[in-house]
Design an enzyme around this catalytic site. Structure first.
Site, short mmCIF file in Angstrom:
data_model
loop_
_atom_site.label_atom_id
_atom_site.label_comp_id
_atom_site.label_asym_id
_atom_site.label_seq_id
_atom_site.Cartn_x
_atom_site.Cartn_y
_atom_site.Cartn_z
CG ASP A 1 -0.62 49.67 9.78
OD1 ASP A 1 -1.63 50.27 9.39
OD2 ASP A 1 -0.19 49.73 10.95
CD GLU B 1 -2.19 53.21 6.89
OE1 GLU B 1 -3.05 54.03 7.26
OE2 GLU B 1 -1.19 52.94 7.57
#
Length: 640
Positions: free
Chosen positions: A279, A321
């Site tokens: 992330d 991501e």
């Protein structure tokens, strides 16, 4: 420390731990020099780098020894098929555990539902321990090694993994690399002055350095969390917080942070995670005077994560991501000599946003032009193709490409917002603006698939014509992401066309963030008679189920870097070709408009037959010089 000395120490360490596995020794031997060089490259000026490197090697050995025989067998199977995640047989769904079915036990109960639809890869949104109130939907982690009590116990999670593996299903985990919660043990100790943990974060005694950082920093949430630093009144100091004030950025300039996070990743690898979604990776390294995204050191860090993972758990894959410009996102696969040593998978965010642009304008020119401008990705890497996710839709188009089409970039952006958020010219959509920029009016878009494609509005108005068109729009979005090649990711609830969730406004912890508009609780009542119902929601489900089944039987829909966009004069149509390793070709023709239109035989090069097979309808269709395609229809046309 020189390379030879490091190798000698490593041999002593391996011998002392009595690691006998030959494959592990081979992987360690192959990757060790690269890891050593990368570590030296990024931490050469750090006083504790030698000790830190030894700790990293100890972590790799410890975690491999703790890896189960079953996991090691799965590793060997995947090593024999290293780009397994690019197969046409892989189809994913992302979901929030609690919104889907309460907890881990509830999730396990729904495995038959996944199998009926054809889902074999499940991305669990953050499920680790987080503070109860402010936690950014799970992205503010309080303990990286504990699951949230709301979802059950670690034993419940392990039982879920076991059942998934029994059913040949894969688990994707959100691994929050850039920051942790201000209630994490590291943050608590750092806040209280512990020098070891204070160095896990970016602390400042005044605004002097933060002000210098701010000059080149992106403001991520200007409406709800402006600025990139948070003041701590109890200690009269500032801490770096790029996202929210309760999410403290981890300081990867300290090698101990990297070691802790790699060790944590390997801990979850051993729990049975098949794919890690890294992330917010673009923000992991910060420098004064430099833009706080995509710095070269970020790529070095990701290579260290990947290479260490390959030594211990070589069957695991990694997603970047990084929602950044196409020329930047390609770099997250690894460049030059590092190709294949970084992330295996990345989000095809540009295509996602452009598919919504095409639906709003009924024109695919910008989509095609933008896709051709994306550099070719390395082989054995792939995209996650998606239409909706838990996040907003960012309209980050390349301005120069919009201008080349004779359009004003700002006005084009604002038109799309009006279409999806304002009901402009009787638009079908019920979206809302997210994070509006003061001055320009630019914003991102929140809203569920059903709301943005017009089904929510059509059902409210009981408009049969619009209901049919909305179902076709949803089917179009799904048919495209399933046929591009790569890993298609369905957003939970879209398979049954859940509408916007307006209940979030009653929740004090969520009402300031309208991304909860498209984070709905699953409605299992819709599913009860899904196989026999003729409702719009059931049609969406059955259409998707059919598309997934066909995809799995069509080798051309695997990703072999073979996607080719076809130039075509009819701007309503998106046309592309996928080619299987045996030479079979599938042409995809998608009509992004509510108009019935035509395509010409000339699309198909060197094809002289009078009939062509449509995979979706499972029938041959006559192929003429001019051929009919209806509103929002999609054709999967196969040529042997």
């Amino acid at each position: 420390m020189q390379q030879a000395e490091k190798l000698s120490k490593l041999k002593i360490l391996l011998d002392s731990q009595k690691v006998k596995d030959k494959d592990f020794h081979l992987r360690m031997g192959a990757n060790f020099p690269i890891i050593s060089d990368l570590f030296q490259k990024i931490y050469s000026e750090t006083s504790n780098q030698e000790k830190a490197f030894e700790l990293l090697m100890e972590s790799l050995i410890k975690n491999f020894e703790e890896r189960s025989n079953l996991q090691k067998k799965r590793d060997l199977m995947r090593m024999a098929n290293p780009n397994w995640y690019s197969s046409q047989e892989i189809v994913g769904m992302m979901l929030y555990v609690d919104l889907f079915n309460t907890n881990f036990k509830g999730l396990k109960e729904k495995i038959p539902y996944f199998k009926d639809l054809g889902i074999n890869t499940v991305h669990l949104m953050p499920f680790l321990d987080v503070p109860e109130f402010e936690n950014d939907g799970g992205y503010a982690v309080r303990n990286y090694r504990e699951v949230s009590a709301r979802f059950g116990t670690m034993a419940d999670f392990e039982a879920l993994v076991k059942e998934f593996q029994k059913n040949d299903m894969n688990l994707v985990m959100d691994f929050v690399l850039n920051h942790c919660a201000d209630q994490h043990e590291w943050a608590v100790k750092g806040r209280n002055g512990d020098p070891k943990y204070k160095d896990f974060f970016y602390f400042f005694p005044d605004r002097t350095l933060p002000n210098k950082y701010e000059k080149t920093m992106l403001d991520i949430f200007p409406d709800t969390a402006p600025g990139n630093f948070t003041f701590l009144p109890e200690s009269n100091q500032w801490v770096m917080t790029l996202f929210y004030g309760y999410q403290w950025d981890l300081n990867y300039k300290n090698p101990m942070v990297l070691i802790e996070m790699i060790d944590t990743m390997l801990f979850w690898s051993n729990k049975g995670i098949d794919i890690f979604r890294f992330d917010a990776v673009a923000f992991m390294w910060k420098e004064i005077g430099k833009f706080n995204q995509n710095l070269p050191e970020v790529h070095v860090l990701l290579q260290l994560f990947k290479l260490c993972g390959q030594i211990v758990a070589p069957g695991v894959a990694y997603i970047a991501e990084a929602i950044v410009a196409p020329v930047e996102i390609i770099k997250y696969f690894g460049e030059g000599l590092s190709q294949g040593d970084e992330c295996d998978i990345a989000y095809n965010a540009n295509f996602m946003a452009l598919s919504w642009e095409s639906m709003a304008t009924r024109n695919t020119e910008l989509l095609k032009k933008s896709m051709r401008a994306v550099p070719t990705k390395p082989r054995n890497t792939t995209w996650i193709n998606y239409a909706r996710c838990h996040d907003d839709i960012g309209l980050g188009f390349e301005d120069y490409l919009v201008t080349e089409l004779g359009l004003d970039s700002l006005q084009h952006h604002l038109y799309i917002l009006k279409h999806y958020c304002d009901g402009f010219k009787d638009s079908f959509a019920l979206g809302q603006r997210f994070m509006t920029e003061h001055g320009t009016g630019k914003a991102r878009i929140s809203g569920s698939m059903a709301a943005l494609c017009g089904l929510e509005k059509a059902l409210k108005e009981n408009n049969e014509t619009e209901i049919k068109l909305a179902v076709k729009r949803i089917n179009l979005q799904h048919a495209v992401i399933l046929s591009l090649g790569g890993l298609p990711m369905i957003y939970s609830g879209d398979e049954v066309a859940l509408p916007n969730n307006y209940e979030y406004l009653n929740d004090e912890s969520k009402k300031y963030d309208n991304r909860w508009l498209h984070r709905s609780k699953m409605n299992w009542n819709l599913v009860e008679n899904i196989a026999t119902s003729n409702s719009a929601e059931a049609q969406v489900y059955q259409n998707l189920k059919n598309l997934i089944s066909i995809r799995k039987q069509t080798p051309a829909f695997a990703d072999n870097n073979d996607l080719k966009y076809i130039d075509y004069v009819n701007t309503h149509l998106l046309v592309y070709k996928k080619t299987a390793s045996n030479g079979d070709e599938v042409y995809v023709i998608a009509n992004f408009s509510e108009f019935n239109t035509i395509f010409e035989r000339s699309i198909f090069s060197d094809f002289n037959e009078t009939k062509i097979y449509n995979l979706i309808s499972k029938s041959y269709i006559d192929l003429n010089e001019k051929n009919f395609i209806s509103a929002y229809d999609v054709l999967w046309l196969k040529i042997k």
